[in-house]
Design an enzyme around this catalytic site. Structure first.
Site, PDB file in Angstrom:
ATOM      1  N   LYS A 146       0.805  -1.261  -0.024  1.00  0.00           N
ATOM      2  CA  LYS A 146      -0.015   0.074  -0.082  1.00  0.00           C
ATOM      3  C   LYS A 146       0.835   1.324   0.001  1.00  0.00           C
ATOM      4  O   LYS A 146       1.952   1.356   0.183  1.00  0.00           O
ATOM      5  CB  LYS A 146      -0.893   0.074   1.299  1.00  0.00           C
ATOM      6  CG  LYS A 146      -2.137  -0.942   0.866  1.00  0.00           C
ATOM      7  CD  LYS A 146      -3.294  -0.858   2.084  1.00  0.00           C
ATOM      8  CE  LYS A 146      -4.598  -1.463   1.664  1.00  0.00           C
ATOM      9  NZ  LYS A 146      -5.651  -1.575   2.750  1.00  0.00           N
TER      10      LYS A 146
ATOM     11  N   ARG B 211      -4.326  -9.960   4.989  1.00  0.00           N
ATOM     12  CA  ARG B 211      -4.826  -9.891   3.453  1.00  0.00           C
ATOM     13  C   ARG B 211      -3.645  -9.463   2.320  1.00  0.00           C
ATOM     14  O   ARG B 211      -3.270  -8.361   2.898  1.00  0.00           O
ATOM     15  CB  ARG B 211      -6.127  -8.788   3.493  1.00  0.00           C
ATOM     16  CG  ARG B 211      -6.700  -8.834   2.009  1.00  0.00           C
ATOM     17  CD  ARG B 211      -7.915  -7.923   2.169  1.00  0.00           C
ATOM     18  NE  ARG B 211      -8.672  -7.965   0.846  1.00  0.00           N
ATOM     19  CZ  ARG B 211      -8.510  -6.912  -0.141  1.00  0.00           C
ATOM     20  NH1 ARG B 211      -7.281  -6.229   0.206  1.00  0.00           N
ATOM     21  NH2 ARG B 211      -8.941  -7.122  -1.280  1.00  0.00           N
TER      22      ARG B 211
END
Length: 267
Positions: free
Chosen positions: A212, A246
């Protein structure tokens, strides 16, 4: 007692997700990615037909379902015993997925805020639910990062959400602090370091930090270059009590969980 860490593999049936290698434009590529992830040790497959990266424009529900229907049916046929999570904030997608393949996990970035039918539908169908913290929507969330205490406010958010979920018959749910959603880079790191405070809520915690912007913007690199730092964050997440990671890269996450187990499990 040793904790069981679960690895959730990301499959994006989109053409605009921020990490290109996660994009699977057709059923064949979905199955190939799923097979690879399961071979590497994934416990759950998370499939989504709508990118939720900052600034993303989500398709209408019919387009989202058109992307998801055939891959979902194929996943259940090829891997019938693998838990499948559907990443959507549309109750209609959850209903159609359930009608098509039966029990799924509903992974909702809005925790019911985007669609008033989501919580009643999840409760009625008796599904596991992932509720994520976010302010606004993918187009506005990065303008909504005003916190006095990001960890405390995220914890309070889930504390207030609990009776709402229970009122709708949702008792078996997972909390996702929402890394990258309405948080600055510094707030993401503060929240991760204090993640253990959320354990008092009594539910499994899912952490999604894979590749991210809290990594690639910090180092001025691309998502493709963010794998090593992702594993550093995964280890911190596990130390702080995360139950589910995740991830885009299952093999590396499995190794990280194994190292965590050597260092900390059973102590």
């Amino acid at each position: 007692m040793a904790r069981k860490i679960k690895i959730m593999g990301i499959i994006n049936v989109t053409d605009d997700s921020y990490f290109a290698d996660s994009r699977c434009p057709d059923t064949g590529s979905v199955l190939r990615r799923a097979e690879k992830m399961l071979r590497e040790g994934a416990d759950i497959l998370d499939i989504g037909g709508c990118s939720t990266r900052p600034g993303a424009e989500c398709p209408d529900m019919e387009t989202e379902w058109e992307r998801l229907e055939k891959p979902l049916v194929a996943l259940r046929k090829e891997f019938p015993d693998t838990p499948v999570s559907v990443d959507t904030f549309h109750a209609g997608i959850i209903s159609r997925a359930y009608d098509s393949i039966g029990k799924i996990i509903a992974n909702d970035i809005s925790a019911g805020a985007a669609d008033p039918e989501m919580l009643p539908v999840v409760g009625k169908l008796g599904l596991r639910y992932i509720a994520m913290h976010m302010k606004g929507d993918p187009q506005t969330m990065q303008t909504l990062c005003d916190y006095k205490d990001v960890t405390g406010e995220v914890k309070e958010y889930f504390h207030r959400l609990a009776p709402v979920l229970e009122k709708n018959g949702i008792h078996d749910y997972i909390i996702d602090p929402g890394f990258g959603f309405a948080k600055t880079i510094d707030q993401n790191y503060e929240l991760l370091h204090n993640l253990g405070q959320l354990k008092a809520l009594g539910h499994e915690i899912l952490v999604g930090v894979s590749r991210k912007s809290m990594i690639y913007k910090l180092f001025n690199i691309t998502p493709q270059e963010a794998l090593p730092a992702t594993q550093a964050l995964h280890l911190e997440a596990l130390i702080q009590g995360a139950d589910i990671l995740r991830v885009h890269d299952v093999a590396q996450a499995v190794q990280c969980a194994a190292i965590y187990g050597k260092l900390y499990n059973g102590r």
